[in-house]
Design an enzyme around this catalytic site. Sequence first.
Site: not given
Length: 178
Positions: A131, A134
């Site tokens: 991700c 993130c």
Amino acid sequence: MSIETLKQQLPDFAKDVRLNLSAIVNDETLGPETKYGLLLACAIATRNPRVVEAIEREATPHLSPKARDAACAAAAIMAMNNVYYRFVHLVSNKTYASMPAKLRMNVLANPGVSKVDFELWCLAVSAMNGCGACVDSHEKTLVEAGVTAETIHTAVRFAGIVQSAAVALEAAALPVAA
């Protein structure tokens, strides 16, 4: 099972993985709670029971019950966040970025360990889960908190090594080709 036992279970094609696992055990770049919380969060993120068992056994003497729970929480909350924020980041339709996530994430505010450790663990798991949003968010928070690039690099390197152990075990379990 310990990390030493885990290394012995790795096939010959994974010699580099064995060597890298040895390097983790001997690496003192991170403090014990930081290191073993990181390893446990990453092990859980692999979803491989043998990796989890080996690293949990190794980590237990170095983690308080609160730190163990925080490592588990980092893996769990990032499992949710990484799916959601990876979607928001990757989808072409940017409408979703303006919508509230409506995901409970209270553990981020009060993880039970230092916020720096928890952010480092979340960063490593986010890197494993791919991700980018993130990863960027946790890396920025860590840099703002004064964490060095070497520490961040070490955490992500450890995550890669833990993931490689899980993959090597899965590959070793494949049926022999005829």
